[in-house]
Design a protein around this motif. Structure first.
Motif, PDB file in Angstrom:
ATOM      1  N   PHE A 121      -4.316   8.455   4.924  1.00  0.00           N
ATOM      2  CA  PHE A 121      -5.727   8.592   5.275  1.00  0.00           C
ATOM      3  C   PHE A 121      -5.973   8.291   6.761  1.00  0.00           C
ATOM      4  O   PHE A 121      -6.952   8.760   7.345  1.00  0.00           O
ATOM      5  CB  PHE A 121      -6.605   7.687   4.406  1.00  0.00           C
TER       6      PHE A 121
ATOM      7  N   LEU B 198     -16.942   7.971   6.442  1.00  0.00           N
ATOM      8  CA  LEU B 198     -16.418   7.401   5.200  1.00  0.00           C
ATOM      9  C   LEU B 198     -15.006   6.854   5.403  1.00  0.00           C
ATOM     10  O   LEU B 198     -14.666   5.767   4.916  1.00  0.00           O
ATOM     11  CB  LEU B 198     -16.422   8.457   4.090  1.00  0.00           C
ATOM     12  N   LEU B 199     -14.181   7.593   6.138  1.00  0.00           N
ATOM     13  CA  LEU B 199     -12.814   7.140   6.388  1.00  0.00           C
ATOM     14  C   LEU B 199     -12.789   5.949   7.350  1.00  0.00           C
ATOM     15  O   LEU B 199     -11.967   5.036   7.198  1.00  0.00           O
ATOM     16  CB  LEU B 199     -11.974   8.287   6.956  1.00  0.00           C
ATOM     17  N   THR B 200     -13.681   5.957   8.344  1.00  0.00           N
ATOM     18  CA  THR B 200     -13.742   4.831   9.285  1.00  0.00           C
ATOM     19  C   THR B 200     -14.112   3.541   8.563  1.00  0.00           C
ATOM     20  O   THR B 200     -13.497   2.488   8.783  1.00  0.00           O
ATOM     21  CB  THR B 200     -14.773   5.113  10.398  1.00  0.00           C
ATOM     22  N   VAL B 201     -15.098   3.626   7.684  1.00  0.00           N
ATOM     23  CA  VAL B 201     -15.507   2.455   6.901  1.00  0.00           C
ATOM     24  C   VAL B 201     -14.367   2.001   5.993  1.00  0.00           C
ATOM     25  O   VAL B 201     -14.087   0.800   5.867  1.00  0.00           O
ATOM     26  CB  VAL B 201     -16.765   2.770   6.073  1.00  0.00           C
ATOM     27  N   LYS B 202     -13.688   2.963   5.374  1.00  0.00           N
ATOM     28  CA  LYS B 202     -12.544   2.647   4.502  1.00  0.00           C
ATOM     29  C   LYS B 202     -11.452   1.922   5.297  1.00  0.00           C
ATOM     30  O   LYS B 202     -10.896   0.913   4.836  1.00  0.00           O
ATOM     31  CB  LYS B 202     -11.977   3.939   3.906  1.00  0.00           C
ATOM     32  N   ILE B 203     -11.152   2.418   6.486  1.00  0.00           N
ATOM     33  CA  ILE B 203     -10.116   1.830   7.327  1.00  0.00           C
ATOM     34  C   ILE B 203     -10.458   0.390   7.704  1.00  0.00           C
ATOM     35  O   ILE B 203      -9.620  -0.511   7.619  1.00  0.00           O
ATOM     36  CB  ILE B 203      -9.895   2.696   8.587  1.00  0.00           C
TER      37      ILE B 203
ATOM     38  N   LYS C 141     -12.666  -1.700   6.193  1.00  0.00           N
ATOM     39  CA  LYS C 141     -12.741  -2.552   5.006  1.00  0.00           C
ATOM     40  C   LYS C 141     -11.366  -2.897   4.464  1.00  0.00           C
ATOM     41  O   LYS C 141     -11.085  -4.064   4.147  1.00  0.00           O
ATOM     42  CB  LYS C 141     -13.567  -1.861   3.915  1.00  0.00           C
ATOM     43  N   GLU C 142     -10.498  -1.893   4.341  1.00  0.00           N
ATOM     44  CA  GLU C 142      -9.175  -2.137   3.753  1.00  0.00           C
ATOM     45  C   GLU C 142      -8.326  -3.019   4.657  1.00  0.00           C
ATOM     46  O   GLU C 142      -7.605  -3.898   4.174  1.00  0.00           O
ATOM     47  CB  GLU C 142      -8.474  -0.811   3.459  1.00  0.00           C
TER      48      GLU C 142
ATOM     49  N   LYS D 229       0.822  -1.216   0.000  1.00  0.00           N
ATOM     50  CA  LYS D 229       0.000   0.000   0.000  1.00  0.00           C
ATOM     51  C   LYS D 229       0.858   1.269   0.000  1.00  0.00           C
ATOM     52  O   LYS D 229       0.441   2.301  -0.489  1.00  0.00           O
ATOM     53  CB  LYS D 229      -0.911   0.014   1.227  1.00  0.00           C
TER      54      LYS D 229
ATOM     55  N   TRP E 173      -8.103  10.641   9.191  1.00  0.00           N
ATOM     56  CA  TRP E 173      -9.158  10.050  10.024  1.00  0.00           C
ATOM     57  C   TRP E 173      -8.994  10.456  11.480  1.00  0.00           C
ATOM     58  O   TRP E 173      -9.970  10.855  12.137  1.00  0.00           O
ATOM     59  CB  TRP E 173      -9.110   8.527   9.878  1.00  0.00           C
TER      60      TRP E 173
END
Length: 214
Positions: free
Chosen positions: A145, A193-198, A200-201, A140, A149
């Motif tokens: 991000f 949005l960033l919490t979900v991204k964190i 999920k990734e 990565k 966050w």
């Protein structure tokens, strides 16, 4: 012998609760704008019932929001601690013991940096481990991000504390806290949005840990 524990279900539940908190928070925005119109010492008699209704609805929304936030925090921390537990099994030189992934959120002053450091370590150390284990794994490289966050998280908590401490019965303070609450609710959008991204990734990265365990 310690073994990796599945974290997929915890990730899914944490994401669902984060979305629920945002949905309730966004409901408070138009309600706060509505309430703001009645924050005056000289409310016309015909608007008194509307003012009472807006306050009642606002109280209900706040209670729902607080309940959802507590449950969301619990599910997020459960996911967070399980992720750190799994990484501890694969990497032996981590900065904190597993328990700090939950306890770090409640330590005065420490809660401003410990969770961030652990989250960053989760990503960096897992990425490094997977890069050294799987030839086809694409590193990565940048996790900026996570910093964004965390800044949003600190900012929202700061605004919420200001709103709580300024809250009294004077109209001027009520107007100010209502404005702060609206800003805080809008900031919750990018934070969510960033919490979900964190989640999920990292869940995708964490799934590779189980492959490396075979």
């Amino acid at each position: 012998m310690n073994i990796l524990k599945s974290n997929e279900q915890r990730a899914r539940v944490a994401i669902i609760l984060v979305w629920i908190v945002l949905a309730i928070d966004l409901l408070s925005v138009p309600l706060n704008f509505w309430r703001y119109n009645f924050l005056d010492d000289d409310i016309p008699a015909y608007q008194i019932n509307q003012a009472i209704l807006s306050d009642s609805l606002y109280t209900i929304i706040i209670l729902l929001y607080c309940a959802a936030l507590v449950i969301s925090a619990i599910t997020f921390i459960q996911w967070f601690r399980r992720a750190y537990y799994n990484l501890h099994i694969k990497v032996k030189h981590l900065s904190y013991k597993e328990g700090w992934a939950s306890g770090g959120w409640f330590i005065p002053i420490g809660n401003y940096f410990i969770p961030y450091q652990i989250m960053k370590e989760l990503y960096i150390e897992t990425d490094k481990l997977l890069s050294n284990t799987f030839e086809k794994y694409s590193s990565k490289k940048s996790f900026s991000f996570i910093g964004v966050w965390w800044i949003l998280w600190i900012l929202m908590n700061f605004l919420d504390q200001i709103s709580f401490r300024l809250n009294d019965d004077s109209m001027e303070m009520l107007k100010l806290t209502t404005q702060i609450d609206i800003v805080s609710s809008l900031l919750d959008i990018p934070l969510t949005l960033l919490t979900v991204k964190i989640i999920k990734e990292y869940a995708k990265m964490e799934s590779f840990l189980f492959l490396s365990n075979k």
